[in-house]
Design an enzyme around this catalytic site. Structure first.
Site, PDB file in Angstrom:
ATOM      1  N   GLU A  58      29.576  20.775  11.355  1.00 14.86           N
ATOM      2  CA  GLU A  58      28.329  20.653  12.364  1.00 14.86           C
ATOM      3  C   GLU A  58      28.683  21.514  13.559  1.00 14.86           C
ATOM      4  OE1 GLU A  58      26.246  16.760  10.449  1.00 14.86           O
ATOM      5  OE2 GLU A  58      27.003  16.673  12.474  1.00 14.86           O
ATOM      6  N   LYS A  85      16.889  15.261  19.236  1.00 18.26           N
ATOM      7  CA  LYS A  85      15.816  15.709  18.296  1.00 18.26           C
ATOM      8  C   LYS A  85      14.592  16.022  19.072  1.00 18.26           C
ATOM      9  CE  LYS A  85      17.798  13.426  14.419  1.00 18.26           C
ATOM     10  NZ  LYS A  85      17.529  12.683  12.967  1.00 18.26           N
ATOM     11  N   ASN A 105      13.894   9.668  14.742  1.00 19.39           N
ATOM     12  CA  ASN A 105      14.705   8.653  15.218  1.00 19.39           C
ATOM     13  C   ASN A 105      15.509   9.368  16.372  1.00 19.39           C
ATOM     14  OD1 ASN A 105      16.275  10.246  13.872  1.00 19.39           O
ATOM     15  ND2 ASN A 105      17.212   8.595  12.283  1.00 19.39           N
TER      16      ASN A 105
HETATM   17  P1  ATP Z   1      21.843  11.525  11.257  1.00 15.01           P
HETATM   18  O1  ATP Z   1      22.505  12.172   9.963  1.00 15.01           O
HETATM   19  O2  ATP Z   1      20.502  12.258  11.704  1.00 15.01           O
HETATM   20  O3  ATP Z   1      22.800  11.343  12.181  1.00 15.01           O
HETATM   21  P2  ATP Z   1      21.935   9.415   9.621  1.00 15.01           P
HETATM   22  O4  ATP Z   1      23.391   9.709   9.587  1.00 15.01           O
HETATM   23  O5  ATP Z   1      21.688   7.819  10.488  1.00 15.01           O
HETATM   24  O6  ATP Z   1      21.188  10.350  10.714  1.00 15.01           O
HETATM   25  P3  ATP Z   1      20.990  10.220   7.119  1.00 15.01           P
HETATM   26  O7  ATP Z   1      20.935   9.163   6.069  1.00 15.01           O
HETATM   27  O8  ATP Z   1      21.972  11.328   7.285  1.00 15.01           O
HETATM   28  O9  ATP Z   1      20.975   9.310   8.586  1.00 15.01           O
HETATM   29  O10 ATP Z   1      19.590  10.727   7.208  1.00 15.01           O
HETATM   30  C1  ATP Z   1      19.252  12.101   8.164  1.00 15.01           C
HETATM   31  C2  ATP Z   1      18.106  11.944   8.662  1.00 15.01           C
HETATM   32  O11 ATP Z   1      17.144  11.809   7.785  1.00 15.01           O
HETATM   33  C3  ATP Z   1      17.950  10.684   9.494  1.00 15.01           C
HETATM   34  O12 ATP Z   1      18.355  10.525  10.780  1.00 15.01           O
HETATM   35  C4  ATP Z   1      16.344  10.482   9.540  1.00 15.01           C
HETATM   36  O13 ATP Z   1      15.620  11.393  10.743  1.00 15.01           O
HETATM   37  C5  ATP Z   1      15.908  11.095   8.217  1.00 15.01           C
HETATM   38  N1  ATP Z   1      15.680  10.000   7.333  1.00 15.01           N
HETATM   39  C6  ATP Z   1      16.831   9.300   6.617  1.00 15.01           C
HETATM   40  N2  ATP Z   1      16.422   8.297   6.186  1.00 15.01           N
HETATM   41  C7  ATP Z   1      15.015   8.205   5.974  1.00 15.01           C
HETATM   42  C8  ATP Z   1      13.950   7.499   5.393  1.00 15.01           C
HETATM   43  N3  ATP Z   1      14.265   6.529   4.531  1.00 15.01           N
HETATM   44  N4  ATP Z   1      12.822   7.660   5.700  1.00 15.01           N
HETATM   45  C9  ATP Z   1      12.399   8.824   6.551  1.00 15.01           C
HETATM   46  N5  ATP Z   1      13.522   9.638   7.177  1.00 15.01           N
HETATM   47  C10 ATP Z   1      14.967   9.488   6.733  1.00 15.01           C
END
Ligand code: ATP
Ligand code: MG
Length: 141
Positions: free
Chosen positions: A130, A9, A116
């Site tokens: 994707e 990111k 993150n």
């Molecule tokens: P990714 O899809 O990026 O691999 P993930 O599967 O661990 O991450 P998801 O639930 O798919 O998490 O959320 C996608 C992205 O949205 C997260 O990587 C983060 O950047 C953001 N995000 C998710 N939950 C939160 C939250 N509670 N607060 C802020 N940002 C969040």
């Protein structure tokens, strides 16, 4: 062998030392890079990529962040790649991760729950979608 999609990111790409360390860690954990590209998502493409999260409280800050600067997209391969890459990244929430999985990549480099550092596909159908999103010309055959 299984394919997965990794994104570094904008917080990572802004810091070449961190980006290099993450890519070396990926290699040290048995993955091969199949294809890579650097790109910048515009807001519309970021919204499209994260459409499953539309309506969530963090959606706006997520798409703003993901379109704020360059990212890199990588097709990774190894056995059980999807699970291994998510395990190497660590949990989504950085403030939890730094205590529970301090050696994971998000534990080491994540800045906030949104910033993150990385993305990983969460299932085979997701990985397929994707990969097609970032590498429309990619064909496994
Ligand atoms: P990714 O899809 O990026 O691999 P993930 O599967 O661990 O991450 P998801 O639930 O798919 O998490 O959320 C996608 C992205 O949205 C997260 O990587 C983060 O950047 C953001 N995000 C998710 N939950 C939160 C939250 N509670 N607060 C802020 N940002 C969040
Ligand atoms: Mg996800």
């Amino acid at each position: 062998l299984q394919l997965t999609m990794a994104l570094l990111k904008p917080d990572v790409i802004a810091n070449p030392i961190v980006a290099t360390e993450i890519k070396e860690t990926i290699l040290r954990n048995g993955f091969f890079f199949v294809q890579s590209r650097y790109l910048r998502l515009n807001r519309q493409k970021a919204e499209e990529f994260y459409q499953e999260h539309k309506g969530r409280f963090f959606y706006n800050r997520l798409v703003s962040f993901m379109s704020s600067g360059p990212i890199s997209a990588h097709i990774l391969v190894r056995d059980d790649a999807i699970r291994h890459w998510r395990q190497l990244m660590g949990p989504t929430k950085v403030f939890k991760t730094v205590y529970e999985c301090p050696n994971s990549l998000r534990g080491r480099f994540g800045l906030t729950d949104t910033r993150n550092s990385m993305h990983g596909s969460d299932s085979e159908p997701t990985a397929e979608r994707e990969i097609a999103f970032f590498f429309p010309e990619f064909d496994i055959a």
